[in-house]
Design an enzyme around this catalytic site. Structure first.
Site, PDB file in Angstrom:
ATOM      1  N   TYR A  30       0.866  -1.187   0.000  1.00 33.45           N
ATOM      2  CA  TYR A  30       0.000   0.000   0.000  1.00 33.45           C
ATOM      3  C   TYR A  30       0.895   1.227   0.000  1.00 33.45           C
ATOM      4  O   TYR A  30       1.872   1.288   0.767  1.00 33.45           O
ATOM      5  CB  TYR A  30      -0.886  -0.010   1.240  1.00 33.45           C
ATOM      6  CG  TYR A  30      -1.717   1.248   1.446  1.00 33.45           C
ATOM      7  CD1 TYR A  30      -1.406   2.149   2.459  1.00 33.45           C
ATOM      8  CD2 TYR A  30      -2.811   1.521   0.638  1.00 33.45           C
ATOM      9  CE1 TYR A  30      -2.173   3.296   2.654  1.00 33.45           C
ATOM     10  CE2 TYR A  30      -3.587   2.664   0.827  1.00 33.45           C
ATOM     11  CZ  TYR A  30      -3.253   3.548   1.838  1.00 33.45           C
ATOM     12  OH  TYR A  30      -4.005   4.678   2.030  1.00 33.45           O
ATOM     13  N   ASP A  79       9.426   2.829  -1.111  1.00 39.80           N
ATOM     14  CA  ASP A  79       8.440   3.541  -0.297  1.00 39.80           C
ATOM     15  C   ASP A  79       8.751   3.230   1.170  1.00 39.80           C
ATOM     16  O   ASP A  79       8.348   2.195   1.704  1.00 39.80           O
ATOM     17  CB  ASP A  79       7.017   3.107  -0.663  1.00 39.80           C
ATOM     18  CG  ASP A  79       5.994   3.774   0.235  1.00 39.80           C
ATOM     19  OD1 ASP A  79       4.778   3.535   0.045  1.00 39.80           O
ATOM     20  OD2 ASP A  79       6.400   4.535   1.141  1.00 39.80           O
ATOM     21  N   LYS A 125       5.351   9.561   8.279  1.00 34.78           N
ATOM     22  CA  LYS A 125       5.236   9.031   9.650  1.00 34.78           C
ATOM     23  C   LYS A 125       6.321   9.590  10.586  1.00 34.78           C
ATOM     24  O   LYS A 125       6.250  10.734  11.035  1.00 34.78           O
ATOM     25  CB  LYS A 125       5.216   7.508   9.608  1.00 34.78           C
ATOM     26  CG  LYS A 125       3.992   6.952   8.825  1.00 34.78           C
ATOM     27  CD  LYS A 125       3.972   5.443   8.790  1.00 34.78           C
ATOM     28  CE  LYS A 125       2.933   4.919   7.819  1.00 34.78           C
ATOM     29  NZ  LYS A 125       1.571   4.904   8.377  1.00 34.78           N
TER      30      LYS A 125
HETATM   31  P1  KE4 Z   1      -0.337   8.531   4.504  1.00 41.61           P
HETATM   32  O1  KE4 Z   1      -0.922   9.224   3.302  1.00 41.61           O
HETATM   33  O2  KE4 Z   1      -1.363   7.736   5.271  1.00 41.61           O
HETATM   34  O3  KE4 Z   1       0.472   9.468   5.399  1.00 41.61           O
HETATM   35  O4  KE4 Z   1       0.765   7.476   3.977  1.00 41.61           O
HETATM   36  C1  KE4 Z   1       0.368   6.512   3.023  1.00 41.61           C
HETATM   37  C2  KE4 Z   1       1.338   5.361   3.082  1.00 41.61           C
HETATM   38  C3  KE4 Z   1       2.308   5.247   2.107  1.00 41.61           C
HETATM   39  N1  KE4 Z   1       3.207   4.243   2.122  1.00 41.61           N
HETATM   40  C4  KE4 Z   1       3.186   3.315   3.121  1.00 41.61           C
HETATM   41  C5  KE4 Z   1       4.200   2.217   3.105  1.00 41.61           C
HETATM   42  C6  KE4 Z   1       2.221   3.386   4.153  1.00 41.61           C
HETATM   43  O5  KE4 Z   1       2.217   2.459   5.131  1.00 41.61           O
HETATM   44  C7  KE4 Z   1       1.277   4.423   4.139  1.00 41.61           C
HETATM   45  C8  KE4 Z   1       0.196   4.549   5.190  1.00 41.61           C
HETATM   46  N2  KE4 Z   1       0.075   3.458   6.105  1.00 41.61           N
HETATM   47  C9  KE4 Z   1      -1.235   3.254   6.688  1.00 41.61           C
HETATM   48  C10 KE4 Z   1      -1.189   2.071   7.658  1.00 41.61           C
HETATM   49  N3  KE4 Z   1      -0.676   0.893   7.149  1.00 41.61           N
HETATM   50  C11 KE4 Z   1      -1.707   4.487   7.387  1.00 41.61           C
HETATM   51  C12 KE4 Z   1      -2.930   4.287   8.242  1.00 41.61           C
HETATM   52  C13 KE4 Z   1      -4.130   4.920   7.642  1.00 41.61           C
HETATM   53  O6  KE4 Z   1      -4.296   4.856   6.398  1.00 41.61           O
HETATM   54  O7  KE4 Z   1      -4.922   5.464   8.433  1.00 41.61           O
END
Ligand code: KE4
Length: 429
Positions: free
Chosen positions: A146, A241, A269
């Site tokens: 993801y 990523d 993060k």
């Molecule tokens: P954000 O747009 O949520 O800041 O980041 C997206 C993203 C991109 N790449 C990786 C590897 C990620 O894990 C994420 C976001 N992770 C999720 C949880 N696995 C965030 C939690 C959520 O969507 O509320």
């Protein structure tokens, strides 16, 4: 003894009247485990406290940012100090240069870096830059990875065969995913076949260099080196990523841990320390196409705002000064090996991959090497485990297909309490 969660229940009903699904992100909606999400009131160190006053040992840390634990004093002070000068100027400030310098010094592949406000913005921008730099459109991602809710990356591959992307969400025109190829993680043969047939049209490959988003899945060394070699051979941009793994599995991320240098990296993060920050960067020649230095456009009102920058700077400086990584590795290894012993004693088929302070307990008899294996996990049993642990005051990621995180604030007391809870809960599964 069932915890009183009446205020959470009542408030969630109120939230659902004004927010889709009552949440601002589906990941926290308990969709994979059932039940009503808890409404949190505050957090401190390794703990979350809900609005009914219940305390939980927290293993999500806001889905990764809080490697230092909640409300680390140095981070809070830095945010408060920044606030005294204002919140956002819409003009360059010194703090964004300072965070950029810290990130570049830590992440081997980054010559230049651009700050944005989320991981999604980071990956969306990195893809655009790779396409602009190569003049190509096709991209490769991997099933189960993801990268945020980017149209071209919200693709759910079908079978293991090479799959032209079909959108996995309504609202995404097929055109947005027509150039997205979805392959299986750790499948070197499929990767080689794809590059043999279409290598010279592929703009970039994007992957989680340790997957967190199908649960923790570790890349084989062969997979990472094949990726690097094939991208070199075909002039394809390799994007790690590291939104989740950056400053998590090592100060320099997975690329430092595995000694593989991507061409671009996305971050999020931890570099915001709990404030909204994402970043993308990479080789100077690639990043030089980014506006206004070059023609590829990307922008953001609050990108690099001083409050978020102050939070990120304080977080990275504290990580550098305290180097929690050896202890995080050791504590997480101890936790996961004891959890495995307890699950075995309870006769539960399981596997618990762990990298640094990330781990997932899969109710699965096989080692989870890709999405095909991950989806064979017993999600019903996982849901019972999740709620059992919650009733014992342990807050895990609310899905079988997520990572859990240990923070530097988790002490031996929290680890022992978690193991005690697990022993009791495993007996009920
Ligand atoms: P954000 O747009 O949520 O800041 O980041 C997206 C993203 C991109 N790449 C990786 C590897 C990620 O894990 C994420 C976001 N992770 C999720 C949880 N696995 C965030 C939690 C959520 O969507 O509320």
């Amino acid at each position: 003894m069932a915890l009183d969660r009446s205020r959470s229940q009542a408030h969630f009903a109120r939230a659902q009247k004004v927010i889709p699904g009552g949440v601002n992100s589906p990941a926290r909606a308990f969709g994979g485990v059932g039940g009503t999400p808890l409404i949190m009131d505050r957090a401190d160190g390794p703990f979350l406290f809900d609005i009914d006053g219940n305390r939980y040992i927290d293993y999500i840390g806001s889905w990764g940012p809080h490697i230092l634990g909640h409300r680390h004093p140095v981070v809070i002070q830095a945010i408060q100090k920044a606030l005294e000068k204002g919140t956002s100027f819409g003009a360059p400030c010194e703090l964004e240069t300072e965070l950029a310098e810290l990130v570049i010094a830590a992440v081997p592949s980054m010559d230049l870096v651009r700050m944005v406000n989320s991981g999604t913005e980071a990956t969306m921008s990195a893809i655009r830059v790779a396409r602009g730099f190569t003049g190509r459109s096709t991209l490769i991602k991997f099933t189960g990875c993801y990268h945020g809710h980017v149209d071209s990356l919200l693709v759910k591959a079908g079978s293991a065969a090479l799959t032209l992307g079909t959108p996995s969400s309504p609202g995404i025109p097929v055109g947005c995913t027509a150039d997205t190829l979805c392959l299986e993680y750790n499948d070197c043969q499929q990767l080689e076949e794809t590059f043999a047939r279409r290598g010279d049209e592929i703009a970039c490959v994007i992957l989680e260099p340790v997957v967190g988003n199908m649960g923790v899945v570790v890349p084989t060394p062969q997979f990472l080196s094949a990726l690097r070699a094939l991208c070199d051979r075909h002039g394809t941009v390799l994007i790690f990523d590291e939104v989740m793994t950056g400053f998590r599995v090592a100060f320099g991320g997975a690329q430092e841990r595995f000694q593989i240098r991507p061409d671009m990296t996305t971050l999020g993060k931890i570099i915001g320390g709990g404030m909204p920050v994402g970043a993308y960067g990479g080789r100077r020649d690639i990043m030089s196409v980014v506006s206004p230095a070059g023609p590829v456009y990307q922008a953001g009102t609050l990108s690099g705002n001083p409050v978020a920058m102050a939070s990120g700077i304080a977080t990275l400086q504290t990580l550098k000064a305290t180097n929690p990584y050896p202890r995080l590795e050791q504590v997480t290894q101890q936790l996961t090996s004891r959890l495995s012993e307890l699950a075995t004693k309870a006769g539960l088929e399981h596997t618990i991959p762990q990298v640094g302070s990330m781990f997932t307990l899969f109710f699965n008899k096989d080692a989870v090497t890709d999405h095909r294996v991950a989806v064979k996990s017993d999600t019903t049993r996982f849901a019972r485990y999740f709620h059992g642990m919650l009733d014992h005051g342990v807050y895990l990621a609310c899905s079988q297909y997520e990572a859990n995180f240990v923070s530097a604030a988790h002490s031996e007391a929290e680890i022992q309490a978690t193991l005690k809870a697990a022993e009791a809960v495993f007996a009920t599964l």
